[in-house]
Scaffold this active site. Structure first.
Site, short mmCIF file in Angstrom:
data_model
loop_
_atom_site.label_atom_id
_atom_site.label_comp_id
_atom_site.label_asym_id
_atom_site.label_seq_id
_atom_site.Cartn_x
_atom_site.Cartn_y
_atom_site.Cartn_z
N TYR A 154 5.97 -3.01 -1.64
CA TYR A 154 4.50 -3.05 -1.67
C TYR A 154 4.03 -3.79 -2.93
O TYR A 154 3.20 -4.70 -2.85
CB TYR A 154 3.94 -1.62 -1.65
CG TYR A 154 2.44 -1.53 -1.63
CD1 TYR A 154 1.75 -1.51 -0.43
CD2 TYR A 154 1.70 -1.48 -2.81
CE1 TYR A 154 0.36 -1.44 -0.39
CE2 TYR A 154 0.32 -1.41 -2.79
CZ TYR A 154 -0.36 -1.38 -1.58
OH TYR A 154 -1.73 -1.32 -1.56
N LYS A 158 2.08 -7.43 -3.11
CA LYS A 158 0.73 -7.60 -3.67
C LYS A 158 0.74 -8.62 -4.82
O LYS A 158 -0.23 -9.36 -5.02
CB LYS A 158 0.18 -6.25 -4.14
CG LYS A 158 -0.04 -5.25 -2.99
CD LYS A 158 -0.96 -5.79 -1.92
CE LYS A 158 -1.33 -4.76 -0.87
NZ LYS A 158 -2.22 -5.31 0.16
N THR A 189 -8.88 7.91 0.33
CA THR A 189 -8.77 7.83 1.79
C THR A 189 -8.29 9.19 2.32
O THR A 189 -7.74 9.99 1.57
CB THR A 189 -7.73 6.77 2.19
OG1 THR A 189 -6.49 7.10 1.55
CG2 THR A 189 -8.15 5.39 1.78
N1 LIG Z 1 -6.15 2.76 -0.12
C1 LIG Z 1 -5.84 2.39 -1.35
O1 LIG Z 1 -5.76 3.22 -2.27
C2 LIG Z 1 -5.56 0.94 -1.65
C3 LIG Z 1 -5.48 0.52 -2.98
C4 LIG Z 1 -5.23 -0.83 -3.25
C5 LIG Z 1 -5.07 -1.71 -2.19
N2 LIG Z 1 -5.16 -1.27 -0.90
C6 LIG Z 1 -4.98 -2.25 0.16
O2 LIG Z 1 -6.18 -2.32 0.90
C7 LIG Z 1 -5.89 -2.70 2.25
C8 LIG Z 1 -6.53 -1.70 3.21
O3 LIG Z 1 -6.03 -0.42 2.91
P1 LIG Z 1 -6.66 0.92 3.52
O4 LIG Z 1 -6.40 2.00 2.53
O5 LIG Z 1 -8.03 0.65 3.97
O6 LIG Z 1 -5.64 1.14 4.73
P2 LIG Z 1 -5.85 1.76 6.21
O7 LIG Z 1 -4.49 2.21 6.63
O8 LIG Z 1 -6.98 2.74 6.22
O9 LIG Z 1 -6.27 0.48 7.05
C9 LIG Z 1 -5.38 -0.59 7.29
C10 LIG Z 1 -5.69 -1.20 8.65
O10 LIG Z 1 -4.76 -2.28 8.86
C11 LIG Z 1 -4.32 -2.21 10.20
N3 LIG Z 1 -3.02 -2.87 10.34
C12 LIG Z 1 -1.81 -2.44 9.89
N4 LIG Z 1 -0.84 -3.30 10.28
C13 LIG Z 1 -1.45 -4.31 10.95
C14 LIG Z 1 -1.00 -5.49 11.59
N5 LIG Z 1 0.30 -5.82 11.61
N6 LIG Z 1 -1.90 -6.28 12.21
C15 LIG Z 1 -3.22 -5.97 12.20
N7 LIG Z 1 -3.71 -4.87 11.62
C16 LIG Z 1 -2.84 -4.05 11.00
C17 LIG Z 1 -4.26 -0.73 10.53
O11 LIG Z 1 -4.26 -0.51 11.92
C18 LIG Z 1 -5.50 -0.21 9.82
O12 LIG Z 1 -6.64 -0.25 10.66
C19 LIG Z 1 -4.38 -2.79 2.35
O13 LIG Z 1 -3.97 -4.13 2.18
C20 LIG Z 1 -3.91 -1.94 1.18
O14 LIG Z 1 -2.64 -2.30 0.72
C21 LIG Z 1 -5.40 0.03 -0.60
#
Ligand SMILES: NC(=O)c1ccc[n+]([C@@H]2O[C@H](COP(=O)([O-])OP(=O)(O)OC[C@H]3O[C@@H](n4cnc5c(N)ncnc54)[C@H](O)[C@@H]3O)[C@@H](O)[C@H]2O)c1
Length: 255
Positions: A154, A158, A189
C-alpha cells in the site's frame, strides 16, 4: 455553496463509497455532472442515482474498461473536465514486508497504482484535445512518511502515485492540464471505526500522532478535492496536497 464546478464533467473512480462518494456529493452540489465508476455495481448505481449522475461499471485494473469509461463519459456529456482517480484497496494480507507474499503485493500494486497509470493514460487524450483539465490522484500521507504499522505494498503504491502525479503535472503544465496528488490522512470510515472499536490501543497508537487529535471526515477530504478540481486551484499542479490534520508536520503533538 458557490457553483465552482457548474457543468463540468467529473469522472470519479471508487465513487460508490467513502471519499469517492463524499466527493461525488460535493461535486454535484457545486454544479458538476458526475460519472461514477466502481467495481461494486450496487453502491455505484446508488451513488449515481443520489447525485443525479451516471454509473459506468468499471474495474480500474482493466485497460479496456478504463478506456471505455472516459469514452462513455465524453459521448454522454461531450467532455471530461475532471478525473478523480481514487479507487483503492487496503487488504489485511498486505502487512509487514516479512509476512506479505508476492500475490498480495501485486494485487495492491494493480488496484492502487497501475489503475492510476491507466486512468491518466486514457483520460489525458480527452483533456489534451480541449486544452484543459484537472486530474486528482489519491495517494496518502503514507507516501511521505513511514509507519511501523506497515502495509508495505500500500505504502509503495501510494509513493508511486505521488511520483507519477508530479511527473504528469510537470509534463502537461503548458497544455492547461493540472495533475495533483491528494494525500489524505486517516479518514473516519465505518471500517476504521469498527477496527478501532475492537482495539482501542490500536486507535490510540495512531491518534497520538495527529495534532488535531482526530481522524478526518470524508467530507473534509471531498472539500479539498473540489478545490483542486476547480479554477480556484488554477496555479496548483504537480503538488503533494496534504489533507492530514498536521500529521506530516508534527514532531510532538499537543496533550
Ligand atoms: N480511508 C482512509 O483513511 C484513507 C486515507 C488515505 C488515503 N485513502 C485512499 O483513498 C481512496 C478511497 O478510500 P476510501 O477509504 O474511500 O475507500 P472505500 O473502500 O470506502 O472506497 C473505495 C472504492 O473503490 C472501489 N474499488 C475497489 N477496487 C476497485 C477496482 N478494481 N475498480 C473499481 N473500483 C474499485 C470500491 O468498490 C469502493 O467503492 C483509496 O485510494 C485509499 O487508499 C484512504
Amino acid at each position: 455553496m458557490p457553483e465552482r464546478l457548474q457543468d463540468r464533467v467529473a469522472v470519479i473512480t471508487g465513487g460508490g463509497s467513502g471519499i469517492g462518494l463524499a466527493t461525488a456529493r460535493r461535486f454535484a452540489a457545486e454544479g458538476a455532472r458526475v460519472v461514477i465508476a466502481d467495481l461494486d455495481a450496487e453502491t455505484g448505481e446508488r451513488a449515481a442515482e443520489e447525485v443525479g449522475g451516471m454509473f459506468v461499471h468499471t474495474d480500474v485494473t482493466d485497460a479496456t474498461a478504463v478506456e471505455r469509461l472516459y469514452a462513455t463519459a465524453e459521448a454522454e456529456h461531450g467532455a471530461v473536465d475532471i478525473a478523480f482517480n481514487n479507487a483503492g484497496i487496503s487488504p489485511p494480507d498486505d502487512d509487514s514486508i516479512l509476512d506479505t507474499g508476492i500475490e498480495a503485493w501485486q494485487k495492491v500494486q494493480e488496484v492502487n497504482l497501475t489503475s492510476v497509470y491507466l486512468c491518466c493514460k486514457h483520460v489525458l487524450p480527452h483533456m489534451r484535445r480541449r486544452g484543459k483539465g484537472s486530474i486528482i490522484n489519491t495517494a496518502s500521507f503514507v507516501a511521505v512518511m513511514g509507519a511501523a504499522t506497515s502495509q508495505i505494498s500500500y505504502t509503495a503504491s501510494k509513493g508511486g502515485v505521488l511520483a507519477l502525479s508530479r511527473e504528469l503535472g510537470v509534463q502537461f503544465a503548458r497544455e492547461g492540464i493540472r495533475v495533483n496528488a491528494l494525500c489524505p490522512g486517516p479518514v473516519n470510515t465505518p471500517l476504521l471505526q469498527e477496527l478501532f472499536a475492537k482495539d482501542p490501543e490500536r486507535a490510540q497508537r495512531r491518534l497520538v500522532h495527529v495534532p488535531m487529535g482526530r481522524f478526518a471526515e470524508a467530507t473534509e477530504i471531498a472539500a479539498a478535492v473540489a478545490f483542486l478540481a476547480s479554477d480556484d486551484a488554477s496555479f496548483i499542479t504537480a503538488s503533494q496536497f496534504l489533507v492530514d490534520g498536521g500529521i506530516s508536520g508534527a514532531y510532538v503533538t499537543p496533550l
